[in-house]
Design a protein around this motif. Structure first.
Motif, PDB file in Angstrom:
ATOM      1  N   ASP A  97      -7.086  -1.797  -3.802  1.00 12.70           N
ATOM      2  CA  ASP A  97      -6.319  -2.512  -2.780  1.00 12.70           C
ATOM      3  C   ASP A  97      -7.226  -3.593  -2.186  1.00 12.70           C
ATOM      4  O   ASP A  97      -8.452  -3.428  -2.165  1.00 12.70           O
ATOM      5  CB  ASP A  97      -5.868  -1.531  -1.678  1.00 12.70           C
ATOM      6  CG  ASP A  97      -4.609  -2.020  -0.953  1.00 12.70           C
ATOM      7  OD1 ASP A  97      -4.241  -3.199  -1.121  1.00 12.70           O
ATOM      8  OD2 ASP A  97      -4.004  -1.212  -0.221  1.00 12.70           O
ATOM      9  N   GLU A  98      -6.620  -4.654  -1.721  1.00  8.75           N
ATOM     10  CA  GLU A  98      -7.352  -5.815  -1.181  1.00  8.75           C
ATOM     11  C   GLU A  98      -8.384  -6.300  -2.206  1.00  8.75           C
ATOM     12  O   GLU A  98      -9.517  -6.635  -1.870  1.00  8.75           O
ATOM     13  CB  GLU A  98      -8.033  -5.463   0.154  1.00  8.75           C
ATOM     14  CG  GLU A  98      -7.083  -4.925   1.218  1.00  8.75           C
ATOM     15  CD  GLU A  98      -5.997  -5.914   1.643  1.00  8.75           C
ATOM     16  OE1 GLU A  98      -6.048  -7.085   1.231  1.00  8.75           O
ATOM     17  OE2 GLU A  98      -5.085  -5.505   2.378  1.00  8.75           O
TER      18      GLU A  98
ATOM     19  N   THR B 257       0.841  -1.203   0.000  1.00  7.34           N
ATOM     20  CA  THR B 257       0.000   0.000   0.000  1.00  7.34           C
ATOM     21  C   THR B 257       0.875   1.251   0.000  1.00  7.34           C
ATOM     22  O   THR B 257       0.604   2.205  -0.742  1.00  7.34           O
ATOM     23  CB  THR B 257      -0.947  -0.034   1.217  1.00  7.34           C
ATOM     24  OG1 THR B 257      -1.714  -1.238   1.141  1.00  7.34           O
ATOM     25  CG2 THR B 257      -1.894   1.144   1.223  1.00  7.34           C
TER      26      THR B 257
HETATM   27 MG   LIG Z   1      -1.934  -3.014   2.319  1.00  4.34          MG
END
Ligand SMILES: [Mg+2]
Ligand SMILES: Nc1ncnc2c1ncn2[C@@H]1O[C@H](COP(=O)(O)OP(=O)(O)OP(=O)(O)O)[C@@H](O)[C@H]1O
Length: 386
Positions: free
Chosen positions: A161-162, A51
């Motif tokens: 993200d994810e 991230t």
């Molecule tokens: Mg992350």
């Protein structure tokens, strides 16, 4: 007295002087997307700094004039919630552009969007998802928003993200298929996919039968080079007036397995203890004490995890804590008493699914080095249940 600021940060994405290295992969990610060559999926085990990396690269794309949108799928618990949040995020990325409100109104008319602005000035959108069944074409309308808003006049970069979370988002809609079907036609939007459950993300992008198969350039984020980690730790301590010798830095790196999150967590703990005793330089015993205290803080959590494992899983986890490996050959299995190959593979799959074990090209290992430390100290009877 003014408290001395701890020079280490962990638990959220970092930037500026908290951020080091990642130059090669950052540059490659930057160029692949900026040059429009392909969408990217970025793999790395938990807490390697995915991230942080992508947020730092977003700054560069933004400087180049791309409209960038970072979207975390983790907090989405339904497809409807995803749609509202995603629409609001696209809207926020384009706020100040007059025609965007009109475009949104027209594009989403079936969903009767209501625009509101929160106290912090962030826009939110409510969609009418209650009065009728939510359909794949509603989802398509949402996913097409950035492409429609960009209208070939600008380029969006959307980072999910994810991303592996979309797989479980909807039982009633073929979410992955609709997603892929939409974005493959986007000409003004480039996508980056990352996630912390590497094995799930890998399956999405590399299994033949899955909609995202072969749809993005695969990139790997490795651990940082050790010299860079050494320099980072030394410089951060020194920036706060604390000296740390080369041997102590090496100890930090080996206990944290050179994984960025754990480097920062351990260094932070070491820093606190040095300051607490009014010191100005790190002693070797500070590091072991800090590692013990980090392990202690999570003891209950570790105990719960171990308590919920089958005995085959527990033995295998302890074996991997003592000795990460790629090959569960007979010698390894005998040495750690982990049973026949079939049992090991079943247990391994579960441990990876639960996120306790990570897999890279170098082999399987316990993702949290302090958990590994806890496990290797466990008595034999607890590990084997005998
Ligand atoms: Mg992350
Ligand atoms: N490049 C870096 N320089 C220094 N520290 C870093 C760097 N990248 C990550 N870290 C440390 O690791 C922590 C976690 O970083 P980040 O959230 O970016 O990792 P992640 O791989 O996305 O984690 P997760 O798997 O939990 O999503 C940060 O809070 C920071 O302490």
């Amino acid at each position: 007295m003014k408290a001395i600021l701890n020079p280490f940060r962990y638990g959220r994405a970092v930037s500026g002087d908290q951020y080091y290295d990642r130059l090669a992969v950052g540059e490659s990610l930057y160029r692949t997307i900026a040059g429009g060559a392909a969408n990217v999926v970025l793999y790395a085990p938990r807490r390697y700094g995915k991230t942080s990396l992508v947020k730092n690269v977003i700054d560069k794309w933004s400087e180049d004039g791309f409209t960038c949108l970072y979207f975390d799928m983790m907090k989405m618990d339904s497809v409807e919630r995803f749609c509202e949040k995603y629409a609001a995020a696209v809207y926020a990325a384009e706020k100040g552009v007059d025609r965007v409100v009109r475009t949104f109104g027209e594009l989403l008319s079936r969903l009767r969007p209501k625009f509101t602005v929160g106290e912090d000035g962030s826009p939110s959108i409510e969609l009418d998802v209650a009065s009728r069944k939510f359909t794949p074409s509603d989802l398509e309308d949402i996913l097409n928003l950035p492409e429609k808003v960009a209208k070939g006049e600008r380029t969006f970069v959307v980072v999910f993200d994810e991303f592996q979370e979309i797989a479980g988002l909807s039982q009633s809609l073929p979410m992955e298929g609709v997603f892929r079907g939409c974005i493959q036609h986007h000409e003004s939007v480039r996508y980056v996919f990352l996630g912390s459950k590497t094995h799930l993300l890998k399956r999405m992008f590399s299994e033949h039968s899955r909609p995202f198969y072969n749809s993005a350039r695969i990139m790997h984020l490795e651990k940082p080079p050790e010299d860079e980690s050494r320099k980072f730790v030394t410089d951060r301590f020194s920036s706060a007036g604390v000296r740390i010798g080369a041997e102590e830095v090496d100890k930090v790196l080996s206990l944290s397995q050179n994984i960025p999150y754990f480097i920062q967590a351990l260094s932070s703990e070491v820093f606190e203890s040095v300051i607490a005793r009014g010191g100005r330089s790190v002693r070797p015993d500070d590091i072991l004490a800090a590692a013990d205290s980090l392990t202690e803080m999570k003891r209950e959590q570790y105990e719960t995890v171990v308590g919920e494992l089958s005995s085959a899983q527990r033995s295998l986890l302890s074996a991997l804590a003592a000795s990460p490996t790629n090959r569960f050959d007979e010698a390894y299995r005998r040495k750690y008493g982990i049973g026949p190959s079939s049992t090991v593979h079943g247990a391994l799959e579960k441990l990876v699914d639960k996120g306790h074990v990570e897999k890279t090209a170098h082999g399987y290992f316990v993702g949290d080095p302090f958990f590994a430390r806890y496990l290797t100290a466990l008595p034999y009877e607890i590990v084997t249940g005998k």
